[in-house]
Design a protein around this motif. Sequence first.
Motif, mmCIF file in Angstrom:
data_model
loop_
_atom_site.group_PDB
_atom_site.id
_atom_site.type_symbol
_atom_site.label_atom_id
_atom_site.label_comp_id
_atom_site.label_asym_id
_atom_site.label_seq_id
_atom_site.Cartn_x
_atom_site.Cartn_y
_atom_site.Cartn_z
ATOM 1 N N GLU A 125 0.840 -1.191 0.000
ATOM 2 C CA GLU A 125 0.000 0.000 0.000
ATOM 3 C C GLU A 125 0.878 1.244 0.000
ATOM 4 N N ILE A 126 0.595 2.133 -0.928
ATOM 5 C CA ILE A 126 1.375 3.348 -1.131
ATOM 6 C C ILE A 126 0.561 4.525 -0.626
ATOM 7 N N ASN A 127 1.145 5.329 0.232
ATOM 8 C CA ASN A 127 0.456 6.506 0.735
ATOM 9 C C ASN A 127 0.230 7.496 -0.406
ATOM 10 N N VAL A 128 -1.015 7.824 -0.669
ATOM 11 C CA VAL A 128 -1.356 8.665 -1.818
ATOM 12 C C VAL A 128 -0.811 10.074 -1.665
ATOM 13 N N ASN A 174 -13.205 10.818 4.915
ATOM 14 C CA ASN A 174 -14.019 11.641 4.024
ATOM 15 C C ASN A 174 -14.269 10.980 2.673
ATOM 16 N N GLY A 175 -13.867 9.704 2.532
ATOM 17 C CA GLY A 175 -14.121 8.977 1.311
ATOM 18 C C GLY A 175 -13.030 9.071 0.271
ATOM 19 N N ARG A 176 -12.058 9.943 0.482
ATOM 20 C CA ARG A 176 -10.967 10.080 -0.481
ATOM 21 C C ARG A 176 -9.975 8.934 -0.301
ATOM 22 N N ILE A 177 -9.190 8.669 -1.345
ATOM 23 C CA ILE A 177 -8.278 7.531 -1.331
ATOM 24 C C ILE A 177 -7.066 7.847 -0.456
ATOM 25 N N GLU A 178 -6.778 6.974 0.495
ATOM 26 C CA GLU A 178 -5.631 7.152 1.376
ATOM 27 C C GLU A 178 -4.412 6.406 0.856
ATOM 28 N N THR A 179 -4.631 5.183 0.348
ATOM 29 C CA THR A 179 -3.523 4.390 -0.174
ATOM 30 C C THR A 179 -3.934 3.763 -1.498
#
Length: 573
Positions: A125-128, A174-179
């Motif tokens: 998993e890559i931190n966005v 908030n629904g945004r992509i984290e990883t």
Amino acid sequence: MLLINVNCPDFPPHSKSFLSLEDSWNLFTEKIFKKDPCPPLLEETGKHIVQQCQGLPLSVVVVAGLLGKMDPTHDNWKKVEENLNSFFGTVSERCQSILSLSYNYLPQYLKACFLYVGGFPEDREINVSKLIRLWIAEQFVKARNNKRLEVVAEEYLEELIDRSLILTGKQRANGRIETCKIHDLFRQLCLSEVHTENIVYYMNGNVLVSLLEVIHDQRRVIDLRKHEEKQVYINDITSITRTFISMQSLDLDSPDVICSIVSQFKLLKVLDVLSVWYDFSSVIPELVHLRYVAARIEGGLSLAKSRNLQIIIFVGFEQTELVHPLDIWRMTEIRHLDIEWPLYISNPLEGENNSVGEQPLFLNNLHTLTLQFSPFSKEIIRRTPNLKKLKMCEISDYPSIPDSLILLEELETLKIEVNSIDPLIFSGDVFPPNLKKLTLSNTKIPWEVMNLLSNLPNLEVLKGYYAFSGTDWTLNEDVVFRKLKHLLIRSKDLQRWEAAGSDNFPMLEKLILNWLFELEEIPESIGDIMTLKLIQIVDCSSAVENSAKRIRKEQQSFGNYELQVQITPMLGL
């Protein structure tokens, strides 16, 4: 040139089971048309395309992602069908050809971003947020419609995800992509493409070579090896290395070897060596082309020559007092600033006093800021007017902060962590109105004052870790959190919670209750919130757990099986 050192853990492989033609077609059309049917004009060609995927789910979704970005015309679909008809070999070989086809159809501005992601381990998993900052520092992201570069970069990522070239991981509150992640087969594609595109260069294996001899003629290198000291020899080579990133603690008896290597890269633009437990303060001032730096710093350092810096992440070594001020007030390009104890940002007033006749010092491009133990927070905040995200930890001038906070009209995310503070300093009317996410820790604001947060018209996420104090929380009908979707409450002293009805939280989707040992029950009206999808109970009393179960049972009796209740009991109970 990019050097990334990573250590790949084992991940379970993606399912390789084959789909029937009917299931493949359903997956294909759902990916492109959502719930709408495939237009009759495209159906015959579409089924031929799906047949070429030979039941492999990855091939189906990738081709669908490719077609979904094209105008849905017969000619476009026919071209893709003809390309697929030209592929031969095993199922695996055909799949790799399909992935290559999808890559070849990428716009040029996305190719570099995609290949860059290939430098990360498969399925890791890559931190966005970090990935976006790296893309910007590498100058992959171009201005678009007067949007901030961070917004454009996020659009880039969404395009790659829509094409199924990048996988989504965790989501933020908030629904945004984290990883995000990259599939191992796509990573293999990156390995085959990087040399042709001259974007990155990967090294792997345990070959005993001089590191500088290998990478001196590459703009970016991704190193996937564990280094041993015997593998690295320093040579007098003028390197054009642009990027050096370490993702694991290097197994070196002498981490100064890595520091010595970095010192050779005079044209370095991106440096991330946070995983290396070593003081890089002697090297960084000499790397005058840096745009991105993340490192451990033990002593003070001058950044007077580092006018190109956009992202600064500094972690200090443990000390007992603040001794290293960081002067950033001439860095007009700075976008992200995160420095940890014992470092702190210098007083901008002193910089202005020492610059007779010059304009006041403002960092108008700074969008993300972390302040820890800062004695000059008020002055700093007033000179960073366009902040989007602010985190404050144990700063010493909290009483003067509210008047400054309200000036941050663009602020969307705010996090405040304290140990002791006058709880009345942060009332509900001191926060900027554009705030969407608010996290408070140990502020101990009275519940009646907390209700004033409902006046924030755009608040979507509220997290309180011992943020509110008192035994009783009463929500009258005029207290309405109009856009709140995510609410987390951790409190040891809350006993009674009364709500006027479901209208207090008309948009709530997720409620998390944590460490509520004294709470008698959750208001039953919480279950009547039409948008509520999840109640999560973590380390709470049996009374809270039973209350959540009653709410679920009652909602099921009304036919509402959408509401989920997750309970993690306290350890030992």
